[in-house]
Enzyme design. Structure first.
Site, mmCIF file in Angstrom:
data_model
loop_
_atom_site.group_PDB
_atom_site.id
_atom_site.type_symbol
_atom_site.label_atom_id
_atom_site.label_comp_id
_atom_site.label_asym_id
_atom_site.label_seq_id
_atom_site.Cartn_x
_atom_site.Cartn_y
_atom_site.Cartn_z
ATOM 1 N N GLY A 1 0.348 -1.415 -0.029
ATOM 2 C CA GLY A 1 -0.024 -0.122 0.086
ATOM 3 C C GLY A 1 0.906 1.076 0.292
ATOM 4 N N ARG B 1 0.865 -5.227 -6.310
ATOM 5 C CA ARG B 1 0.643 -6.296 -5.345
ATOM 6 C C ARG B 1 1.451 -7.500 -6.487
ATOM 7 N NH1 ARG B 1 -0.761 -5.001 -0.326
ATOM 8 N NH2 ARG B 1 -2.496 -3.199 -0.181
ATOM 9 N N ASP C 1 5.476 -4.722 5.945
ATOM 10 C CA ASP C 1 5.535 -6.018 6.589
ATOM 11 C C ASP C 1 5.452 -6.806 5.364
ATOM 12 O OD1 ASP C 1 3.031 -6.043 7.129
ATOM 13 O OD2 ASP C 1 3.188 -7.394 8.986
ATOM 14 N N THR D 1 4.122 2.801 5.713
ATOM 15 C CA THR D 1 3.223 2.156 5.690
ATOM 16 C C THR D 1 2.649 3.336 6.582
ATOM 17 O OG1 THR D 1 1.933 1.008 6.755
ATOM 18 C CG2 THR D 1 3.624 1.032 7.642
ATOM 19 N N ASP E 1 0.373 2.642 8.757
ATOM 20 C CA ASP E 1 -0.504 1.974 9.929
ATOM 21 C C ASP E 1 0.734 2.273 11.084
ATOM 22 O OD1 ASP E 1 -2.542 1.438 8.872
ATOM 23 O OD2 ASP E 1 -2.281 -1.097 8.041
ATOM 24 N N ASP F 1 2.842 -0.057 11.895
ATOM 25 C CA ASP F 1 2.242 -1.250 12.951
ATOM 26 C C ASP F 1 3.692 -1.750 12.204
ATOM 27 O OD1 ASP F 1 2.460 -2.108 10.055
ATOM 28 O OD2 ASP F 1 0.155 -2.997 9.627
ATOM 29 N N ARG G 1 -5.490 -1.310 9.883
ATOM 30 C CA ARG G 1 -6.307 -3.084 10.442
ATOM 31 C C ARG G 1 -5.383 -3.955 11.133
ATOM 32 N NH1 ARG G 1 -8.430 -4.925 5.336
ATOM 33 N NH2 ARG G 1 -7.305 -3.238 4.297
#
Lengths: 326, 326, 326, 326
Positions: free
Chosen positions: B14, B75, B106, B129, B131, B133, B175
């Site tokens: 993303g 992707r 990741d 990213t 996120d 995360d 997410r």
């Protein structure tokens, strides 16, 4: 000049950026002309309940740039009835309010028109709605800001669409009116715009997507006005997906964020002028009218005349959108 | 210093705001250290296809401030197989690329780790990213911008919520990670934040809404991270609606607009530092590592070490959110 | 926990975006812990005059996202004297205020330190200044927003610079501190950054401009921190102009607009955490300290320890700026 | 329809946000109508040098939302001479360019008018300037964006002004035209606006400041258009300071940041429509004209007619500003 001394002001219906600038202009122009201005909270609901507060210069300080409405807004079922309107009128009489200024959309104006017919209270409306769907004025308060908000969101989505070769369906507001859609479509470089005023066939749309997106191996944005006959963005995306698999398809519904935010200079100036005009018009004996600004001139539209007019999207705008989406 | 001469750079997974700033830093730092830099389009898909382009200073001019990624992202299913990775490696050899820099999340790192294990090509990852995360770094590129985008949207929605006494459920991205949710919740003045790391009961939420919203007769915002166990914003809103009718309830899903937009200074500086560090690390013999910045110091995390760590939301942030939502 | 019941909060010195978020956090955390919170208007001036107001949850509603400070700020000459401080203390006693929270910069902290030494009133400082020049914390409230404001302005200026092949000198705030300059320089893609911590020779600067701008036939931006030894942006531009005529040279001084505006999520969260920490610290017996957040952990710095430390610009940041400005 | 096959497009004079949207519209509409479009770099300078490039749909992809001009702009002394214009014309002939579209301000139009008179090349001008000082059109491209930029800066300055009880003089662009000043003054809530079209006495201004600022114990903003007879913001502030010490007085000169930035939806749509109209007009035989949009209708103004008209600030706008600054 009339003997009008005490004027009530309220916001009604869906809020729009610039409503606070209009409230400020009504209050300051009112004080400039030696009126007392009374704020009525929560539209017709507050009017029925007598939720009134005197407004001073201080009451409207530092609100010019704020979204929303400090007087709050609400939808009142009771005011739809003659009994409700009588209650409201009694509250106005009790507080010696001899004129009303309503900032809102066409639903709100209808309510005020009924109050006027039944109780003969002088009243002026100011068009405040992001949809720009009200005849008798070139622009309504909030439309410029909302369209910029939509376009800024589209710009962000374009960044991610271009990074992934994606097809995005973006739903913008404008229940019966394609103004935000068509203008944010041109400004956002959309490949297609779907508006309530015109039916769009899925086959045509797919043909268009095939003609542009795939040949340029690039991304595409389709702008959809909510509530159109062609369906929601979600429904249209679903139908396109079934027949067109070149791109990964995504949907974003901009929703209520289009209603808020700091108003643009345009909406603040528009609101300021309309606020002053409403006070001056009321004081000069105008009633049962809506303030409009048409080609930079203030006009007062008789309520019944504008309500019977449609406000069409300009055909030429659609033509421009199509030429530029090659 | 190594004999590394030609380094490939690509973005994967993303997209995130600041990826372009990272590409620019890799290219400019590469040229500063006399490397040739090759841009690889569309991540692993372009690597397999040999979609390569030499990058000059000019190639990255005026991209620092742009959202998305000029190298595009995709992707690739093929790269998930050993055969696909062998094809990619052959393209790299054919073009004399002797080192790789990947900007992504990741999933992208796992792909590169496999390529490294199988073909021994030196590689460094940069965490990009929204996120936040990924362990081994305080911040990932794009998170700061995305959180500001979410908060700006929340600010606009608050304007309209306050004008109408409404309860809004706003779904933000993240997410498996509540970072955007918890921080945009604190910054947006939310009455409650629902994150994937913690289950929230509807009864507790309603109790909270009763305790605050109704007593203050004001509006409330609830922030929901997408994909949590407690359900989507839409589902949670539905369940609340059934038991709590004080407010008119609305839902807004911010969606992909959080991915795009001009990166903040923070993301640009983070991306710039990480880009320089990736070139310097690769040149100094680092491989199979991810660049991190921890308390303003550059570190290189061995891929296997960080992948085994969880990145927990800080408990204290939840505590702060609760204290301030009284 | 102490017997502290009534806490005064005020803002002092130059205002910074996020101060309102800090006030809100102090008030809400105070109420959460069953304290009464008293707002003190206009810093030490209002303290001397007893310009106090009780703060409720309502007093801080809808201020989280606003620039400036609702408590206003001022510089007080009288408070620089022991007599002034005694007057202030008597006002505090009269109103039963048994603890103080000051949001401001180092000048403000010195005043409070003196009040504490002379009158022994418990006090905690929260660092609020756009300059980020206070030791004992990674970031001060307002710095993130101000740097983004500077970078957004630089982005706009770059648009026009690139359209005309121009050399712009842009002066940013940061009297003794190059933080805003160095970070907005990296984030803005500046060809050079001139900061107070380091002297820059005009010859070196011209060499740099010759090496980059002219060879790429493109525009250049130089960021100058105000008040440095090398002179103001205007002076430096003048000296460059005399020796370097390749570009048309322009100067922009960003000035006070860097102080205002909606705070970023980062500043709102930082302010929220510091506000809660100040209440909790004061209640736990901390006094004569400044709240800091260092690598996401709250710490309490003894006033005398931090005031004796310098806060240096990180050398590595300058190195990054130079590598990327090739 | 004419036999026109190859059309040159260029930007000239000061850049304005939306010029790229106009270039895009010219290119896309040109291709839609089967013309070849040639981009001319750096205005008349590039025309003389033959700095031409063919434009495809791809050449203008993703520029709609960018400030500045991808074709760059410059001021050419040589083009002011008949010899220079003959050189330019020969370049056009050599490249088989049979029509010209210029995006710029009145200086640029005069140059093109002369080229037309001497060499009879068909040409259409598109008004692009932030000043909105060109007759024959309601709005020029860039004005809407620049005014919003000014108002956003004013909003930030207001935050800090209100925190400190300060009087700010803010200088905005608009050399001979008070459009930006008057509209950003109304939208920014200024206590006074000083424009080139009207002389303002310092005594009157001080009287105004006394009447409003001091009585409300609040801050005040005065907007000054650059280059007016009353002096610069710096000079006016100096003269006020000598006679009026109630407030701390500060000056901010917004400068070139008003020229850049992402164009608003309004400027993008305006530029898109004008770009299409320029192609259609040229193709229909229009020449030596400027496209205008007056009350949403496209018109073509004969160059000589508009150049002889003044474009006055609307008196009523000043009246509104005064009523609202009580």
């Amino acid at each position: 000049m009339t003997q009008m001394k005490r004027i009530g002001v309220f916001t009604s219906g869906g809020d729009a950026p610039g409503m606070n600038a209009a409230i400020r202009a009504v209050v300051r122009a009112g004080i400039f002309y030696n009126k007392e201005i009374i704020g009525i909270y929560r539209g017709y609901e507050g009017m029925i309940e007598g939720d009134f507060v005197p407004m001073e210069v201080r009451s409207v300080s530092n609100i010019l740039q704020r979204g929303g409405t400090i007087l709050k807004s609400a939808r009142s079922k009771e005011f739809l009835t003659a009994e409700g309107r009588t209650k409201a009128y009694e509250q106005l009489k009790k507080h010696n309010i001899d004129g009303l200024i309503c900032i809102g959309g066409d639903g709100s104006f209808t309510g005020l028109h009924n109050l006027y017919k039944e109780h003969n209270i002088p009243c002026v409306c100011i068009p405040g709605t992001i949809d720009n769907d009200i005849p008798g004025t070139d622009y309504t308060i909030g439309y410029d800001t909302a369209t910029n908000t939509a376009v800024n969101a589209i710009d962000k989505i374009r960044d991610t669409a271009l990074s992934h070769n994606r097809l995005f369906f973006i739903e913008v507001m404008g229940r019966d009116s394609g103004y935000i859609a068509i203008n944010s479509g041109i400004a956002g470089g959309a490949v297609a715009v779907i508006i309530p005023e015109e039916e769009t066939s899925i086959d045509e749309l797919i043909e268009k997507l095939n003609a542009t997106g795939t040949q340029n191996k690039t991304s595409s944005l389709v702008i959809v006005a909510e509530g159109g006959k062609s369906g929601s963005a979600m429904e249209i995306a679903q139908r396109v997906k079934e027949k067109f698999s070149y791109f990964d398809t995504k949907v974003t519904i901009l929703g209520h964020l289009q209603r808020g935010g700091t108003p643009t200079y345009f909406d603040r100036v528009l609101a300021s002028k309309m606020g002053v005009a409403a006070i001056e018009g009321l004081d000069a004996g105008q009633t049962d009218v809506m303030v409009g600004i048409v080609h930079q001139q203030v006009i007062f539209n008789k309520f019944e005349e504008i309500m019977s007019q449609p406000k069409d999207i300009r055909k030429d705008d659609l033509r421009i959108a199509k030429i530029l989406s090659i």
